[in-house]
Design an enzyme around this catalytic site. Structure first.
Site: not given
Ligand SMILES: Cc1cc2nc3c(=O)[nH]c(=O)nc-3n(C[C@H](O)[C@H](O)[C@H](O)COP(=O)(O)OP(=O)(O)OC[C@H]3O[C@@H](n4cnc5c(N)ncnc54)[C@H](O)[C@@H]3O)c2cc1C
Length: 381
Positions: A281, A270, A244
């Site tokens: 930055q 955007r 798992e």
């Protein structure tokens, strides 16, 4: 050293991405809000071959190697936003199918593996108890031997898939004083007298993966239900946790890739202060960090797949993956929210759900702290 997936693995991964986009992506916001488990998605994944990936063909699987299995799971996480469904499938594969394959009797394998592969059976795992979580082998669920039967009494908690499961891997102890050496594993069918699904549990994330308590009251099972040898259940459980930890976060790595791509697109398009936000930055750096985390996570999961394929010990690497990828996933989800500003906090963009889903990964299959303990033990500190 060759870092490439084979042409066949790449084509399987692409098929998984296309399948997940087409079949496992619709109506996610509503299904998350309604805590709706997708039986339809479950069956479609089984028909696609997901459930049977690591199971040999003679038992209904495809006998894929660990690297191929991880590649397909990564593809599903990239293509589908339904982390809950994918988590449920992972739980089923690593806690039912794999222990049955490795520790099951010939009869148990014939009886259950084909149904676990074709999706007609849903598996769940009852190990944790209200007072035995990280210290799971301090469990109190009592196993009493009576002739050719075992009787189980106790309560299990946080049982993923319990409300919809047909089959339960359940762990109990012959005597709590024996610790790990008293643990017995069982495979128990739904409808067995004395086994009932208790209170449903609501959770922060992974809401399309159902969870409940499991109650065992004078639950009598035949000796044929024993999974592995009497008193050797800790070995069965540890084996299932090894698989798992190694494989369960492959889907999250796929999701990290999708988030990264969405963030890059958004940072390019955007505009604020007259320029794309990616030109700032501090925004670009978040994306660089997301890329670094994604690439590191990906290398780590494929390395463990490769180790397993070579039958090399992977316990410490599996713990490192579990620790690193889960924490990286949470951080990248937070970055994705931040990069999208106020919109990132809104349900519609789906990053808030992914963030809620991601937190569970630092808890299930052993918490972050427990993984650190395993790694420290491996380093003999
Ligand atoms: C989404 C989800 C799905 C799950 N599905 C299943 C399932 O299907 N079946 C199942 O049996 N269980 C399941 N679990 C339970 C899971 O395995 C446990 O939550 C986990 O093992 C932690 O146990 P606990 O919650 O009791 O926390 P505790 O063990 O009580 O831990 C509480 C805190 O103490 C810390 N801690 C405990 N011991 C140590 C230590 N030795 N060193 C350092 N820190 C320590 C922990 O890291 C944690 O921060 C699931 C949990 C989640 C969140």
């Amino acid at each position: 050293m060759d870092f490439d997936l084979t042409a066949e693995q790449l084509s399987l991964q692409k098929a998984a991405i296309d399948f997940a986009r087409a079949e496992l992506s619709s109506d996610m916001i509503r299904r998350d809000a309604e805590r709706a488990f997708s039986h339809d998605g479950w069956k479609k994944c089984a028909a696609f071959g997901v459930h049977g990936l690591p199971i040999p063909e003679e038992f209904g699987g495809s006998g894929s190697d660990p690297v191929t299995t991880v590649a397909v799971m990564e593809g599903l996480g990239y293509g589908s936003p339904d982390q809950g469904l994918l988590f449920s499938i992972n739980a089923h594969m690593w806690t039912n199918s794999i222990p049955l394959l490795i520790y099951g009797t010939a009869e148990q394998k014939q009886k259950y593996l084909p149904g676990l592969c074709d999706g007609s059976l849903i598996g769940a795992n009852g190990a944790s108890e209200p007072n035995a979580g990280s210290d799971v082998f301090s469990m109190r669920t009592r196993v009493t031997k009576s002739g050719n039967e075992y009787i189980l009494d106790g309560t299990k908690t946080f049982v993923t898939n319990a409300p919809v499961a047909d089959l339960f891997a359940v762990y109990g102890t012959l005597d709590p004083k024996l610790g790990a050496t008293g643990i017995c594993g069982f495979i128990i069918e739904k409808g067995t007298p004395g086994l009932s699904v208790g209170k449903k549990m609501d959770k922060m994330g992974l809401r399309t993966s159902p969870m409940a308590e499991l109650v065992l009251e004078n639950c009598r099972v035949p000796a044929a239900a024993l999974l592995g040898r009497e008193g050797r259940g800790a070995e069965v459980f540890s084996c299932s946790m090894g698989w798992e930890r190694a494989c369960i976060l492959a889907t999250c790595v796929g999701t990290m890739r999708r988030q990264l791509e969405r963030c890059i697109d958004y940072a390019r398009t955007r505009k604020q202060f007259g320029q794309p936000i990616g030109k700032f930055q501090s925004v670009a750096n978040r994306i660089v960090d997301m890329k670094l985390r994604y690439e590191t996570a990906r290398l780590m999961i494929y390395k463990v797949g490769w180790l397993m394929q070579k039958n090399k010990s992977a316990d410490m690497d599996a713990a490192m993956i579990k620790l690193y990828v889960s924490e990286a996933f949470v951080k990248s989800c937070l970055d994705a929210v931040q990069i999208h500003g106020g919109s990132g906090f809104m349900t519609e963009l789906e990053f808030e759900r992914e963030l809620r889903d991601s937190v569970g990964s630092t808890l299930y299959s052993g918490t972050t702290e427990i993984q650190r303990n395993i790694i420290a033990r491996g380093l003999r500190i």
